[in-house]
Design a protein around this motif. Structure first.
Motif, PDB file in Angstrom:
ATOM      1  N   VAL A 103      -9.851 -36.739  34.913  1.00 24.73           N
ATOM      2  CA  VAL A 103     -10.753 -35.705  35.116  1.00 24.73           C
ATOM      3  C   VAL A 103     -10.177 -34.567  34.324  1.00 24.73           C
ATOM      4  O   VAL A 103      -8.998 -34.030  34.387  1.00 24.73           O
ATOM      5  N   THR A 104     -11.090 -33.924  33.345  1.00 24.20           N
ATOM      6  CA  THR A 104     -10.530 -32.799  32.503  1.00 24.20           C
ATOM      7  C   THR A 104     -11.652 -31.847  32.369  1.00 24.20           C
ATOM      8  O   THR A 104     -12.990 -31.812  32.701  1.00 24.20           O
ATOM      9  N   ALA A 105     -11.432 -30.675  31.544  1.00 26.41           N
ATOM     10  CA  ALA A 105     -12.250 -29.813  31.341  1.00 26.41           C
ATOM     11  C   ALA A 105     -12.308 -29.211  30.038  1.00 26.41           C
ATOM     12  O   ALA A 105     -10.953 -29.243  29.392  1.00 26.41           O
ATOM     13  N   ILE A 106     -13.019 -29.026  29.322  1.00 17.57           N
ATOM     14  CA  ILE A 106     -13.375 -28.386  27.972  1.00 17.57           C
ATOM     15  C   ILE A 106     -13.733 -27.183  27.842  1.00 17.57           C
ATOM     16  O   ILE A 106     -14.941 -26.786  28.496  1.00 17.57           O
ATOM     17  N   GLY A 107     -13.177 -26.205  27.162  1.00 18.01           N
ATOM     18  CA  GLY A 107     -13.619 -24.972  27.034  1.00 18.01           C
ATOM     19  C   GLY A 107     -13.898 -24.612  25.636  1.00 18.01           C
ATOM     20  O   GLY A 107     -13.180 -24.204  24.961  1.00 18.01           O
ATOM     21  N   PRO A 108     -15.246 -24.658  25.383  1.00 15.91           N
ATOM     22  CA  PRO A 108     -15.590 -24.406  23.927  1.00 15.91           C
ATOM     23  C   PRO A 108     -15.589 -22.835  23.485  1.00 15.91           C
ATOM     24  O   PRO A 108     -15.611 -21.967  24.600  1.00 15.91           O
ATOM     25  N   GLY A 109     -15.402 -22.414  22.460  1.00 11.59           N
ATOM     26  CA  GLY A 109     -15.546 -21.168  22.098  1.00 11.59           C
ATOM     27  C   GLY A 109     -17.058 -20.890  22.085  1.00 11.59           C
ATOM     28  O   GLY A 109     -17.951 -21.329  22.424  1.00 11.59           O
ATOM     29  N   PRO A 110     -17.223 -19.424  21.747  1.00 13.60           N
ATOM     30  CA  PRO A 110     -18.780 -19.147  21.568  1.00 13.60           C
ATOM     31  C   PRO A 110     -19.542 -20.042  20.737  1.00 13.60           C
ATOM     32  O   PRO A 110     -19.528 -20.394  19.477  1.00 13.60           O
ATOM     33  N   MET A 111     -20.655 -20.748  21.339  1.00 11.68           N
ATOM     34  CA  MET A 111     -21.427 -21.596  20.731  1.00 11.68           C
ATOM     35  C   MET A 111     -22.724 -21.322  20.322  1.00 11.68           C
ATOM     36  O   MET A 111     -23.291 -20.261  20.635  1.00 11.68           O
ATOM     37  N   ASP A 112     -23.001 -21.904  19.201  1.00 15.98           N
ATOM     38  CA  ASP A 112     -24.403 -21.583  18.507  1.00 15.98           C
ATOM     39  C   ASP A 112     -25.419 -22.178  19.249  1.00 15.98           C
ATOM     40  O   ASP A 112     -25.881 -23.094  18.956  1.00 15.98           O
ATOM     41  N   THR A 113     -25.778 -21.516  20.451  1.00 13.58           N
ATOM     42  CA  THR A 113     -27.027 -21.825  21.177  1.00 13.58           C
ATOM     43  C   THR A 113     -27.721 -20.770  21.585  1.00 13.58           C
ATOM     44  O   THR A 113     -27.314 -19.578  21.328  1.00 13.58           O
ATOM     45  N   PRO A 114     -29.036 -21.025  22.212  1.00 10.28           N
ATOM     46  CA  PRO A 114     -29.661 -19.833  22.672  1.00 10.28           C
ATOM     47  C   PRO A 114     -29.115 -18.680  23.789  1.00 10.28           C
ATOM     48  O   PRO A 114     -29.277 -17.517  23.871  1.00 10.28           O
ATOM     49  N   PHE A 115     -28.039 -19.400  24.539  1.00 11.82           N
ATOM     50  CA  PHE A 115     -27.320 -18.680  25.541  1.00 11.82           C
ATOM     51  C   PHE A 115     -26.330 -17.507  25.072  1.00 11.82           C
ATOM     52  O   PHE A 115     -26.484 -16.676  25.331  1.00 11.82           O
ATOM     53  N   PHE A 116     -25.934 -17.962  23.807  1.00 11.66           N
ATOM     54  CA  PHE A 116     -25.139 -17.134  23.095  1.00 11.66           C
ATOM     55  C   PHE A 116     -25.940 -15.758  22.422  1.00 11.66           C
ATOM     56  O   PHE A 116     -25.474 -14.516  22.816  1.00 11.66           O
ATOM     57  N   GLN A 176      -5.971 -31.584  32.658  1.00  8.38           N
ATOM     58  CA  GLN A 176      -6.112 -30.465  31.667  1.00  8.38           C
ATOM     59  C   GLN A 176      -7.320 -29.647  31.461  1.00  8.38           C
ATOM     60  O   GLN A 176      -8.532 -29.992  31.577  1.00  8.38           O
ATOM     61  N   THR A 177      -7.301 -28.397  31.250  1.00  7.14           N
ATOM     62  CA  THR A 177      -8.482 -27.716  30.565  1.00  7.14           C
ATOM     63  C   THR A 177      -8.012 -27.567  28.885  1.00  7.14           C
ATOM     64  O   THR A 177      -7.046 -27.087  28.500  1.00  7.14           O
ATOM     65  N   ILE A 178      -8.784 -28.063  28.111  1.00  4.44           N
ATOM     66  CA  ILE A 178      -8.629 -27.987  26.898  1.00  4.44           C
ATOM     67  C   ILE A 178      -9.648 -26.878  25.977  1.00  4.44           C
ATOM     68  O   ILE A 178     -10.841 -26.995  26.095  1.00  4.44           O
ATOM     69  N   LEU A 179      -9.150 -25.973  25.370  1.00  4.99           N
ATOM     70  CA  LEU A 179     -10.047 -25.107  24.742  1.00  4.99           C
ATOM     71  C   LEU A 179     -10.229 -25.592  23.290  1.00  4.99           C
ATOM     72  O   LEU A 179      -9.040 -25.860  22.652  1.00  4.99           O
ATOM     73  N   VAL A 180     -11.380 -25.761  22.957  1.00  2.78           N
ATOM     74  CA  VAL A 180     -11.885 -26.092  21.761  1.00  2.78           C
ATOM     75  C   VAL A 180     -12.749 -25.267  21.016  1.00  2.78           C
ATOM     76  O   VAL A 180     -13.767 -25.148  21.205  1.00  2.78           O
ATOM     77  N   ASN A 181     -12.041 -24.287  19.831  1.00  2.87           N
ATOM     78  CA  ASN A 181     -12.681 -23.446  19.661  1.00  2.87           C
ATOM     79  C   ASN A 181     -12.327 -22.698  18.264  1.00  2.87           C
ATOM     80  O   ASN A 181     -12.904 -21.836  17.892  1.00  2.87           O
ATOM     81  N   GLY A 182     -11.791 -23.842  17.318  1.00  4.39           N
ATOM     82  CA  GLY A 182     -11.632 -23.253  15.956  1.00  4.39           C
ATOM     83  C   GLY A 182     -10.638 -22.214  15.781  1.00  4.39           C
ATOM     84  O   GLY A 182     -10.634 -21.263  14.856  1.00  4.39           O
ATOM     85  N   GLY A 183      -9.787 -21.919  16.728  1.00  9.31           N
ATOM     86  CA  GLY A 183      -8.811 -20.747  16.686  1.00  9.31           C
ATOM     87  C   GLY A 183      -9.277 -19.625  17.088  1.00  9.31           C
ATOM     88  O   GLY A 183      -8.787 -18.409  16.719  1.00  9.31           O
ATOM     89  N   TYR A 184     -10.353 -19.551  18.223  1.00 14.52           N
ATOM     90  CA  TYR A 184     -11.021 -18.328  18.744  1.00 14.52           C
ATOM     91  C   TYR A 184      -9.921 -17.588  19.571  1.00 14.52           C
ATOM     92  O   TYR A 184      -9.815 -16.432  19.347  1.00 14.52           O
TER      93      TYR A 184
END
Length: 257
Positions: free
Chosen positions: A184-197, A246-254
């Motif tokens: 069981v894991t969680a991923i935390g993207p950085g600000p994503m290029d989607t309409p929500f942003f 784990q919660t893994i932040l995947v954001n290009g160094g944001y």
């Protein structure tokens, strides 16, 4: 030896109609998934869900779209029941559901807070609960959170604040489900290029976010692209199974914790 490949596996994706969830459905089909249950929230996303179903089928997997309001436990229960009726118990369950609100604390109403809590925290809790009951032994569960969990910033109290509980939900579920070989894991993207942003950010804020990551200059948008996140989810639901809780932040160094 336990099989941790994607080939032949059954998948359930909450929020799988479009954006990150839609791309993930297509990707897992391309990597050999047998069947994918695609959840969507309302009539507004029904057409996108059917387009994803068609793409998944074209990729060689079975697929069906299911509508459900996951802010109520009964909606989550029904989603899993429908998916199991269609394809059997899932091997992989991914929850990409979330709602963004950028607003000062002083301006957030009780109704707005309740909605954010229901979409981001309550739905995640009951998704984990139902996944824990439904997912096959040695299965994989992933929830999407946000890299703002590692940020010191204003205006996102109701967003990051209602995603934050998912970190502990993830840790607890990993301990409780681990005896069955479920990661069981969680991923935390950085600000994503989607309409929500773009719907929440001013042009000035957009410019900042597009330059804030250490690797921003090498991204096609400056932001986290959904194509950047899918390989991490694919890894965690296959060979990356040994990482759990784990919660893994995947954001290009944001940002980082």
């Amino acid at each position: 030896m336990t099989d941790h490949t994607i080939a032949g596996k059954t998948v359930l994706i909450a929020g799988g109609a479009k954006n990150l969830g839609g791309l993930l459905a297509r990707d897992l089909a391309a990597h050999g998934a047998k069947a994918i249950a695609i959840h969507y929230n309302s009539a507004a996303t029904a057409a996108a869900a059917e387009a994803t179903v068609a793409a998944v089928k074209a990729g060689g997997a079975e697929a069906v779209a299911f509508q459900a309001d996951l802010t109520h436990a009964r909606g989550v229960e029904q989603l899993f029941a429908d998916a199991i009726a269609a394809f059997g118990r899932p091997d992989i369950a991914v929850n990409t559901v979330g709602k963004v609100l950028k607003k000062p604390i002083l301006d957030i109403s009780e109704a707005e807070y309740d909605e954010m809590s229901a979409v981001n925290a309550k739905s995640a809790f009951f998704f984990l609960k139902e996944a824990g009951k439904a997912v096959n032994d040695n299965g994989k569960i992933v929830t999407l959170v946000t890299s703002l969990l590692g940020a010191f910033t204003p205006f996102y109290a109701s967003y990051a604040g209602t995603k934050a509980p998912v970190e502990h939900f993830t840790r607890a579920a990993a301990k409780e489900f681990g005896a069955r070989g479920i990661s069981v894991t969680a991923i935390g993207p950085g600000p994503m290029d989607t309409p929500f942003f773009y719907g929440e950010e001013s042009p000035e804020a957009q410019a900042y976010h597009k330059s804030a990551g250490a690797l921003s200059a090498f991204s096609k948008t400056g932001l986290t692209d959904i194509e950047d996140i899918v390989p991490y989810i694919r890894f965690l639901v296959s060979e990356g199974w040994w990482m759990t809780g784990q919660t893994i932040l995947v954001n290009g160094g944001y940002t980082t914790k």
